[in-house]
Design an enzyme around this catalytic site. Structure first.
Site, PDB file in Angstrom:
ATOM      1  N   HIS A  38       1.020  -1.369  -0.095  1.00 13.79           N
ATOM      2  CA  HIS A  38       0.114   0.161  -0.544  1.00 13.79           C
ATOM      3  C   HIS A  38       0.716   1.467  -0.077  1.00 13.79           C
ATOM      4  CE1 HIS A  38      -3.363   2.985   1.145  1.00 13.79           C
ATOM      5  NE2 HIS A  38      -3.570   1.843   0.681  1.00 13.79           N
ATOM      6  N   ASP A  92      -8.228  -5.502  -0.017  1.00 13.70           N
ATOM      7  CA  ASP A  92      -8.902  -6.371  -1.086  1.00 13.70           C
ATOM      8  C   ASP A  92      -7.816  -7.749  -0.856  1.00 13.70           C
ATOM      9  OD1 ASP A  92     -10.074  -4.341  -2.011  1.00 13.70           O
ATOM     10  OD2 ASP A  92      -8.557  -3.344  -3.039  1.00 13.70           O
TER      11      ASP A  92
HETATM   12  N1  CMC Z   1       4.096  -7.546  -4.545  1.00 15.49           N
HETATM   13  C1  CMC Z   1       5.394  -7.708  -4.859  1.00 15.49           C
HETATM   14  N2  CMC Z   1       6.063  -6.789  -5.237  1.00 15.49           N
HETATM   15  C2  CMC Z   1       6.015  -5.195  -4.263  1.00 15.49           C
HETATM   16  C3  CMC Z   1       4.165  -5.119  -4.715  1.00 15.49           C
HETATM   17  C4  CMC Z   1       3.579  -6.186  -4.660  1.00 15.49           C
HETATM   18  N3  CMC Z   1       2.257  -6.438  -4.430  1.00 15.49           N
HETATM   19  N4  CMC Z   1       3.701  -3.685  -3.983  1.00 15.49           N
HETATM   20  C5  CMC Z   1       5.553  -3.218  -4.179  1.00 15.49           C
HETATM   21  N5  CMC Z   1       6.241  -3.635  -4.531  1.00 15.49           N
HETATM   22  C6  CMC Z   1       7.423  -3.360  -4.089  1.00 15.49           C
HETATM   23  C7  CMC Z   1       7.442  -3.209  -6.043  1.00 15.49           C
HETATM   24  O1  CMC Z   1       8.441  -3.826  -6.626  1.00 15.49           O
HETATM   25  C8  CMC Z   1       9.485  -1.216  -5.838  1.00 15.49           C
HETATM   26  O2  CMC Z   1      10.424  -2.535  -4.933  1.00 15.49           O
HETATM   27  P1  CMC Z   1      11.400  -1.647  -5.286  1.00 15.49           P
HETATM   28  O3  CMC Z   1      11.602  -0.430  -4.244  1.00 15.49           O
HETATM   29  O4  CMC Z   1      12.659  -2.260  -5.559  1.00 15.49           O
HETATM   30  O5  CMC Z   1      10.907  -1.279  -6.771  1.00 15.49           O
HETATM   31  C9  CMC Z   1       8.598  -1.407  -3.778  1.00 15.49           C
HETATM   32  O6  CMC Z   1       7.700  -3.241  -3.392  1.00 15.49           O
HETATM   33  C10 CMC Z   1       7.377  -0.499  -3.606  1.00 15.49           C
HETATM   34  O7  CMC Z   1       6.867  -0.491  -4.533  1.00 15.49           O
HETATM   35  P2  CMC Z   1       5.863   1.178  -5.461  1.00 15.49           P
HETATM   36  O8  CMC Z   1       4.994   0.396  -6.890  1.00 15.49           O
HETATM   37  O9  CMC Z   1       6.815   1.246  -5.128  1.00 15.49           O
HETATM   38  O10 CMC Z   1       4.374   1.701  -4.155  1.00 15.49           O
HETATM   39  P3  CMC Z   1       4.194   2.673  -4.437  1.00 15.49           P
HETATM   40  O11 CMC Z   1       3.218   2.409  -3.256  1.00 15.49           O
HETATM   41  O12 CMC Z   1       3.838   2.817  -5.669  1.00 15.49           O
HETATM   42  O13 CMC Z   1       2.257   1.593  -5.043  1.00 15.49           O
HETATM   43  C11 CMC Z   1       0.680  -0.397  -4.681  1.00 15.49           C
HETATM   44  C12 CMC Z   1       2.089   0.910  -3.850  1.00 15.49           C
HETATM   45  C13 CMC Z   1      -0.741  -0.380  -3.940  1.00 15.49           C
HETATM   46  C14 CMC Z   1       0.046  -0.242  -5.752  1.00 15.49           C
HETATM   47  C15 CMC Z   1       1.573  -1.384  -4.923  1.00 15.49           C
HETATM   48  O14 CMC Z   1       2.170  -1.731  -3.570  1.00 15.49           O
HETATM   49  C16 CMC Z   1       0.752  -2.700  -5.726  1.00 15.49           C
HETATM   50  O15 CMC Z   1       1.177  -2.810  -7.116  1.00 15.49           O
HETATM   51  N6  CMC Z   1      -0.145  -3.351  -4.870  1.00 15.49           N
HETATM   52  C17 CMC Z   1      -0.804  -4.541  -5.527  1.00 15.49           C
HETATM   53  C18 CMC Z   1      -1.967  -3.764  -6.408  1.00 15.49           C
HETATM   54  C19 CMC Z   1      -3.027  -3.527  -4.581  1.00 15.49           C
HETATM   55  O16 CMC Z   1      -2.666  -4.791  -3.977  1.00 15.49           O
HETATM   56  N7  CMC Z   1      -3.724  -2.550  -4.836  1.00 15.49           N
HETATM   57  C20 CMC Z   1      -4.231  -2.710  -3.785  1.00 15.49           C
HETATM   58  C21 CMC Z   1      -4.600  -0.934  -3.375  1.00 15.49           C
HETATM   59  S1  CMC Z   1      -5.499  -0.747  -1.265  1.00 15.49           S
HETATM   60  C22 CMC Z   1      -7.188  -0.742  -1.969  1.00 15.49           C
HETATM   61  C23 CMC Z   1      -7.267   0.546  -2.808  1.00 15.49           C
HETATM   62  O17 CMC Z   1      -6.391   2.066  -1.872  1.00 15.49           O
HETATM   63  O18 CMC Z   1      -7.417   0.142  -4.048  1.00 15.49           O
END
Ligand code: CMC
Length: 429
Positions: free
Chosen positions: A306, A364
């Protein structure tokens, strides 16, 4: 406002910015005069360090894993309150007394029917259209039907638009489902509560009424409470930005629905369940964990991570408990998906990659299992999220319109394209 100031030293010059303090949480540096003072913009793609507005609705402490609606912790609301009461709280700032609650319920109930002409819209969609596609279209189309609540400068019109949106969304969502399975639309019934009504509109047919199970109602009510608002997330910010131009509320909410649809946001519940089904068996979990960690593989563990929570998502805790309650009540305790989910959660929570990056299950992760147990197809999951989040969007929208400092949202950019160059006719290129 505090007396504290942030001072920026820049090429021998100094610029000062006020520091604003909220009731709790990080203070903000008010950089509204940055461009005037320095000729520079800030650069923050993805808005990781940017506060876009002042708000008194929802507070999140991502490190503590805390979520408050108008000050009340989410677990207390999920346990003791109801979705309708939470709607009132989000909209008006305080819990209602009995009379206020009755009036609010009445107001919402008596706006649940949609204009009959609106039902013709559904017929224009393919039967296999994703219900979110239908929801985006039909929610936006409300602007074509309720001309008496489009003037955002009139508080009474704003109030009615809010009621209409909250009240009609279950009807619109249920019709999207009914259309996709080829069943006739079921009209709302005013003697039923908000959640019962929605479930009945989804699952009753003209030849057989739907007996509403209180366990299912309670679970659905909780899911809706947990999704009702979440501060300035992507879809809420989209609604705020869209309405900052003065767009009507129905059109603005349609933009929020569109944004929510993405798998990184509201689409994650559908994606998480699809992922659990794809994994299928506990023995395949290590393979998927390895893929999630592989930088060359775009796969992510859906339902994990998140932007704000760097600790357990407090909504996921309640969701996990509700999931167990529902599966027990419906006699689905041995559901293989739940087994996969529980094992996946255990493994990920102990895996160095997930621990180091503070990736915890989010709301989720469990909601999909519950919704599947309640009888909803995966394509409806994000629709249910949109239905629950509508009150959050409306509350944030109202707050924005009432904020005297509100202006059209207009971000700037760091331009990296070509410098000025003269047009060359095609035969000379
Ligand atoms: N699985 C594997 N690696 C992950 C995941 C994951 N679910 N989420 C983040 N990472 C890694 C990512 O690869 C990155 O690694 P590095 O620093 O080595 O490049 C690091 O963790 C930080 O990730 P980010 O994408 O920079 O983080 P963000 O804050 O931009 O993204 C997120 C947050 C929710 C979009 C992301 O965690 C994600 O894609 N999760 C899966 C989708 C999901 O479950 N979304 C629902 C969010 S809760 C409901 C809502 O509010 O809508």
């Amino acid at each position: 406002m505090s007396d504290k100031k942030a001072i920026l030293h820049l090429e021998g010059k100094q610029a000062e910015f006020p520091i604003l303090e909220g009731s709790v949480g990080p203070s903000v540096i008010d950089i509204r005069s940055l461009y005037a003072q320095t000729g520079m913009f800030t650069y923050d793609p993805g808005f990781t360090s940017t506060g876009s507005c002042e708000s008194a609705i929802t507070y999140i402490d991502g490190d503590k894993g805390e979520l408050l609606y108008r000050g009340y912790p989410i677990d207390q609301l999920a346990e003791k309150s109801s979705f309708m009461e939470v709607c009132y709280l989000l909209l008006y700032g305080n819990l209602p007394n009995k009379q206020e609650m009755d009036e609010f319920n009445h107001g919402v109930t008596y706006h649940t029917m949609v204009h009959e002409q609106l039902t013709n819209f559904y017929k224009g969609f393919r039967r296999d259209a994703h219900p979110m596609a239908i929801l985006v279209g039909v929610a936006g189309a409300l602007s074509a039907f309720y001309h008496d609540s489009l003037d955002i400068n009139d508080p009474e019109q704003r109030r009615i638009a809010g009621f209409r949106m909250i009240a009609k969304m279950p009807t619109i969502a249920a019709y999207a489902y009914k259309y996709s399975i080829g069943q006739p639309f079921i009209y709302p019934r005013n003697d039923l509560g908000y959640v019962e009504n929605f479930l009945r509109m989804c699952f009753a047919v003209p030849c057989e009424d739907y007996k509403v199970d209180p366990v299912v109602v309670r679970a659905m009510d909780r899911i809706m409470t947990l999704h009702a608002d979440h501060e300035q997330n992507a879809s809420t910010s989209t609604v705020r930005l869209a309405s900052s131009s003065g767009a009507n509320p129905f059109a603005a909410i349609a933009t929020g629905i569109a944004c929510l649809w993405g798998p990184a946001h509201g689409g994650a519940n559908e994606a998480a369940l699809n992922m659990l089904m794809e994994i299928g068996d506990v023995s395949r979990i290590p393979e998927y964990i390895a893929r999630a960690k592989d930088k060359n593989d775009p796969f992510r563990l859906m339902g994990f991570g998140h932007r704000v929570y760097k600790n357990y998502d407090p909504r996921a805790k309640v969701m996990q408990q509700t999931c167990h309650e529902v599966l027990d009540a419906l006699n689905l305790r041995n559901d293989p998906l739940l087994q996969v989910a529980m094992e996946l959660e255990k493994i990920a929570l102990n895996d160095e990659y997930f621990v180091e990056k503070k990736l915890y299950p989010n709301v989720d992760f469990y909601s999909g299992i519950i919704l599947k147990a309640l009888g909803f197809p995966t394509s409806m999951f994000t629709v249910l999220f949109a239905l629950s989040r509508t009150v959050g969007w409306i509350s944030q929208w109202s707050e924005m319109i009432e904020d005297p400092s509100q202006r059209i949202g207009r971000p700037r950019q760091l331009y990296t394209g070509s410098l000025h160059r003269d047009y060359v006719p095609i035969n000379q290129r």
